[in-house]
Design a protein around this motif. Sequence first.
Motif, PDB file in Angstrom:
ATOM      1  N   ALA A 157     -54.971  10.108  -4.928  1.00  0.00           N
ATOM      2  CA  ALA A 157     -55.919  10.654  -4.124  1.00  0.00           C
ATOM      3  C   ALA A 157     -54.953  11.263  -3.079  1.00  0.00           C
ATOM      4  CB  ALA A 157     -56.763   9.456  -3.373  1.00  0.00           C
ATOM      5  N   VAL A 158     -55.618  12.489  -2.718  1.00  0.00           N
ATOM      6  CA  VAL A 158     -54.922  13.355  -1.646  1.00  0.00           C
ATOM      7  C   VAL A 158     -55.614  13.683  -0.518  1.00  0.00           C
ATOM      8  CG1 VAL A 158     -53.506  15.362  -0.915  1.00  0.00           C
ATOM      9  CG2 VAL A 158     -53.495  14.538  -3.250  1.00  0.00           C
ATOM     10  N   GLY A 159     -55.191  13.102   0.946  1.00  0.00           N
ATOM     11  CA  GLY A 159     -56.125  13.077   1.848  1.00  0.00           C
ATOM     12  C   GLY A 159     -55.822  14.420   2.655  1.00  0.00           C
ATOM     13  N   TYR A 160     -56.493  15.464   2.846  1.00  0.00           N
ATOM     14  CA  TYR A 160     -56.138  16.629   3.646  1.00  0.00           C
ATOM     15  C   TYR A 160     -56.574  16.362   5.070  1.00  0.00           C
ATOM     16  CZ  TYR A 160     -55.000  19.226  -0.897  1.00  0.00           C
ATOM     17  OH  TYR A 160     -54.698  19.872  -1.951  1.00  0.00           O
ATOM     18  N   ASN A 161     -55.891  16.930   5.934  1.00  0.00           N
ATOM     19  CA  ASN A 161     -56.294  16.867   7.407  1.00  0.00           C
ATOM     20  C   ASN A 161     -57.626  17.818   7.478  1.00  0.00           C
ATOM     21  OD1 ASN A 161     -56.606  17.343  10.153  1.00  0.00           O
ATOM     22  ND2 ASN A 161     -54.197  16.738  10.417  1.00  0.00           N
ATOM     23  N   ALA A 162     -58.584  17.120   7.942  1.00  0.00           N
ATOM     24  CA  ALA A 162     -60.011  17.751   8.019  1.00  0.00           C
ATOM     25  C   ALA A 162     -60.035  18.462   9.177  1.00  0.00           C
ATOM     26  CB  ALA A 162     -61.070  16.636   8.099  1.00  0.00           C
ATOM     27  N   TRP A 163     -58.991  18.491   9.993  1.00  0.00           N
ATOM     28  CA  TRP A 163     -58.893  19.627  11.189  1.00  0.00           C
ATOM     29  C   TRP A 163     -58.073  21.053  10.997  1.00  0.00           C
ATOM     30  CZ3 TRP A 163     -57.557  14.812  14.627  1.00  0.00           C
ATOM     31  CH2 TRP A 163     -58.610  14.095  14.926  1.00  0.00           C
ATOM     32  N   TRP A 164     -57.247  20.929   9.726  1.00  0.00           N
ATOM     33  CA  TRP A 164     -56.678  21.981   9.311  1.00  0.00           C
ATOM     34  C   TRP A 164     -57.471  23.320   9.350  1.00  0.00           C
ATOM     35  CZ3 TRP A 164     -53.321  20.209   4.578  1.00  0.00           C
ATOM     36  CH2 TRP A 164     -52.457  19.479   4.794  1.00  0.00           C
ATOM     37  N   THR A 165     -56.682  24.570   9.651  1.00  0.00           N
ATOM     38  CA  THR A 165     -57.177  25.776   9.543  1.00  0.00           C
ATOM     39  C   THR A 165     -57.283  26.375   8.095  1.00  0.00           C
ATOM     40  OG1 THR A 165     -55.296  26.874   9.790  1.00  0.00           O
ATOM     41  CG2 THR A 165     -56.491  26.403  11.844  1.00  0.00           C
ATOM     42  N   GLN A 166     -57.875  27.340   7.725  1.00  0.00           N
ATOM     43  CA  GLN A 166     -57.770  27.878   6.362  1.00  0.00           C
ATOM     44  C   GLN A 166     -56.214  28.063   5.999  1.00  0.00           C
ATOM     45  OE1 GLN A 166     -59.695  31.738   5.684  1.00  0.00           O
ATOM     46  NE2 GLN A 166     -60.833  30.662   4.308  1.00  0.00           N
TER      47      GLN A 166
ATOM     48  N   THR B  61     -62.682   4.440  13.831  1.00  0.00           N
ATOM     49  CA  THR B  61     -62.899   5.411  14.809  1.00  0.00           C
ATOM     50  C   THR B  61     -61.899   6.817  14.560  1.00  0.00           C
ATOM     51  OG1 THR B  61     -61.641   4.483  16.497  1.00  0.00           O
ATOM     52  CG2 THR B  61     -63.912   4.227  16.673  1.00  0.00           C
ATOM     53  N   SER B  62     -60.781   6.692  13.917  1.00  0.00           N
ATOM     54  CA  SER B  62     -59.604   7.516  13.644  1.00  0.00           C
ATOM     55  C   SER B  62     -60.023   8.172  12.176  1.00  0.00           C
ATOM     56  CB  SER B  62     -58.289   6.814  13.559  1.00  0.00           C
ATOM     57  OG  SER B  62     -58.142   6.346  14.818  1.00  0.00           O
ATOM     58  N   PRO B  63     -59.627   9.177  11.888  1.00  0.00           N
ATOM     59  CA  PRO B  63     -59.815   9.926  10.561  1.00  0.00           C
ATOM     60  C   PRO B  63     -59.086   8.980   9.394  1.00  0.00           C
ATOM     61  CG  PRO B  63     -59.015  11.461  11.977  1.00  0.00           C
ATOM     62  CD  PRO B  63     -58.720  10.218  12.664  1.00  0.00           C
ATOM     63  N   LEU B  64     -59.950   9.097   8.353  1.00  0.00           N
ATOM     64  CA  LEU B  64     -59.587   8.606   6.891  1.00  0.00           C
ATOM     65  C   LEU B  64     -58.259   9.025   6.366  1.00  0.00           C
ATOM     66  CD1 LEU B  64     -62.982   7.942   5.321  1.00  0.00           C
ATOM     67  CD2 LEU B  64     -61.131   6.299   5.763  1.00  0.00           C
TER      68      LEU B  64
ATOM     69  N   MET C 106     -67.990   2.326  10.622  1.00  0.00           N
ATOM     70  CA  MET C 106     -67.589   3.603  10.655  1.00  0.00           C
ATOM     71  C   MET C 106     -68.242   4.468  11.500  1.00  0.00           C
ATOM     72  SD  MET C 106     -67.312   6.265   7.321  1.00  0.00           S
ATOM     73  CE  MET C 106     -66.311   5.282   6.301  1.00  0.00           C
ATOM     74  N   HIS C 107     -67.343   4.930  12.552  1.00  0.00           N
ATOM     75  CA  HIS C 107     -68.265   5.883  13.602  1.00  0.00           C
ATOM     76  C   HIS C 107     -68.054   7.199  12.947  1.00  0.00           C
ATOM     77  CE1 HIS C 107     -68.999   7.963  17.132  1.00  0.00           C
ATOM     78  NE2 HIS C 107     -67.921   8.758  17.068  1.00  0.00           N
ATOM     79  N   GLN C 108     -69.019   8.078  13.008  1.00  0.00           N
ATOM     80  CA  GLN C 108     -68.986   9.391  12.352  1.00  0.00           C
ATOM     81  C   GLN C 108     -69.017  10.590  13.325  1.00  0.00           C
ATOM     82  OE1 GLN C 108     -71.851   8.533   9.365  1.00  0.00           O
ATOM     83  NE2 GLN C 108     -70.400   9.449   8.021  1.00  0.00           N
ATOM     84  N   GLY C 109     -68.418  11.474  13.379  1.00  0.00           N
ATOM     85  CA  GLY C 109     -68.603  12.493  14.184  1.00  0.00           C
ATOM     86  C   GLY C 109     -67.576  12.519  15.324  1.00  0.00           C
ATOM     87  N   SER C 110     -67.552  13.407  16.420  1.00  0.00           N
ATOM     88  CA  SER C 110     -66.901  13.160  17.650  1.00  0.00           C
ATOM     89  C   SER C 110     -66.826  12.092  18.025  1.00  0.00           C
ATOM     90  CB  SER C 110     -66.973  14.639  18.336  1.00  0.00           C
ATOM     91  OG  SER C 110     -68.314  14.447  18.761  1.00  0.00           O
ATOM     92  N   PHE C 111     -65.768  11.584  19.018  1.00  0.00           N
ATOM     93  CA  PHE C 111     -65.671  10.435  19.723  1.00  0.00           C
ATOM     94  C   PHE C 111     -66.586  10.342  20.934  1.00  0.00           C
ATOM     95  CE2 PHE C 111     -63.952   7.270  22.616  1.00  0.00           C
ATOM     96  CZ  PHE C 111     -63.971   6.296  21.783  1.00  0.00           C
ATOM     97  N   GLU C 112     -67.778   9.942  20.843  1.00  0.00           N
ATOM     98  CA  GLU C 112     -68.880   9.718  22.154  1.00  0.00           C
ATOM     99  C   GLU C 112     -68.877   8.247  22.382  1.00  0.00           C
ATOM    100  OE1 GLU C 112     -72.287  11.637  20.999  1.00  0.00           O
ATOM    101  OE2 GLU C 112     -71.291  13.670  20.353  1.00  0.00           O
TER     102      GLU C 112
END
Length: 549
Positions: free
Chosen positions: A122-131, A249-252, A274-280
Amino acid sequence: MTASADPRAAAAQITATLTGPGGPFETTVEEVLGAPLTVLRHRRGSLSELLDASTAWGDRDYLVTADRRLSFAEHAAAAGALAGALAKRYGVGKGDRVAVLAANTPEWVLTFWAAQCLGAIAVGYNAWWTQREIAYGLEHTAPKVVVADAKRSALLHDSWFDGPVLSTEREVPELIAAHAGENPRTPVAPDDPAVVLYTSGTSGRPKGVVHSHRNMVAVSDYHRFTDAMSATMRGREFAEPSDKRFLLTSPLFHIASLHNLVVPRLITGAAVVMHQGSFEVDRVLRLVERERVSNWGAVPTMAARILEHDLGDYDLSSLAALSLNAAPSSPAFQQRLRERLPVAEVALTTSYGLTESGTAATVATPAELAAYPETVGRPILGVEVEIRDGAGKAVPDGVEGEICVRSPYVMLGYWNDEAATAAAIDSERWLRTGDFGTFADGRLHLSGRRSDLVLRGGENVYPIEIENALDEHPAVLESAVLGVPHEDLGQEVAAVVVVAEVDAVTPDQLRAFVAERLAYFKVPSRWVITADPLPRNATGKVVRREIHL
């Protein structure tokens, strides 16, 4: 057994009983990859064995979101079905990479476990990465399949990747339904790679940290051991499954969430909320309230934002443990937490670790943190810590040096990077962390984390990656990026940019230029544009301590 009145002595006594001959966590020393490591004598050999064992927890909650609930039995069945689909439809087999590029969802977790069923990685890419960063990751690990959510799928369209992209919203659920009842297994060795997660690279490129089945099973066993320790310290019998409920609350794609939260719960039987979405803050606290969350490992930034709200509006009485992870926290901030959040008054902990170490290398208990607020604690079960000088020799207590760690949790190495692996791990499997600190009375104190590293809101930011991006701008002659204190984020990213003419470019233009190339958290928020050259030493290296903002 008669417990000592001294908590440290009592803990040592209980540890000796649990890990001694005949104990439920009996330890032994075995040779692992050519080095002697302390390991559990009785342990599972692979992650798929953890998955199989989890079916014993049946209908108990495993994954809970604001609108979904997945039991251990349902999860195991769905992971097996997805594994069958990946094998039959896409030819995924042992050693193939199955990448995930998505925000936190149950499908992220299911994909991870499906890969383990097949002996895939399994490879977890950073979901905040740019293209551009995503393109690098795809080329670097060459996945056979990518699982992505709709938002990230759009970023894959113009990449070189021409393999299947399965959406978390549609294809993954359809595949699970179509292959219900399937449950393939591929044998693996304990030291086969299981997962790759990325960490920012000192050379300017993210590095793929590889953890093995042994690493992740050992981390899971450690968490089970801490449950046993906690129960025994309270005079209770250690019983499973656990009734704890952990807030995620942190990314997987971080070890805090994957290695140390989601995976260990399979053998402890506890739930992941699991909290989803931005931290509100309101949504997070309502989730804690509704699901009776007992444990939360928070980035200090998140904990700081909690304190900005009226906590009297929420029932947080279920919270029994709070840990501060991923970034340093000041003694003053710890005290503010204790004053405002009841759980922090009695159960606040902190730790020291890094992606390469797999889990925390040291942990400070609530009592120790209260007494020594600047410590990051003592080595955990199975971890050896040494402070070494520039020649690699161990130094006496109280002398500053590089923190080196050895344990069954430490990574195999960096994906497809033998040179970086050799630089990080020596022939006896000691990990050179690049961080600096001192040992005193068995407690570790940090004095610096990778001299140039910026820790922004729990994310590691290496200056050279941003400096490399700035170098692409035609007006930039040279640049230096560094971290400066920030009340909420811990540190914010600042950049000093040298140009020929100071009016040739504006901060907004530079900010937009970097934002096109790097994830948002790496984009400097403070800028100095100057025509004066950067201070350098005799060898030509930039002397960052002489840079003034």
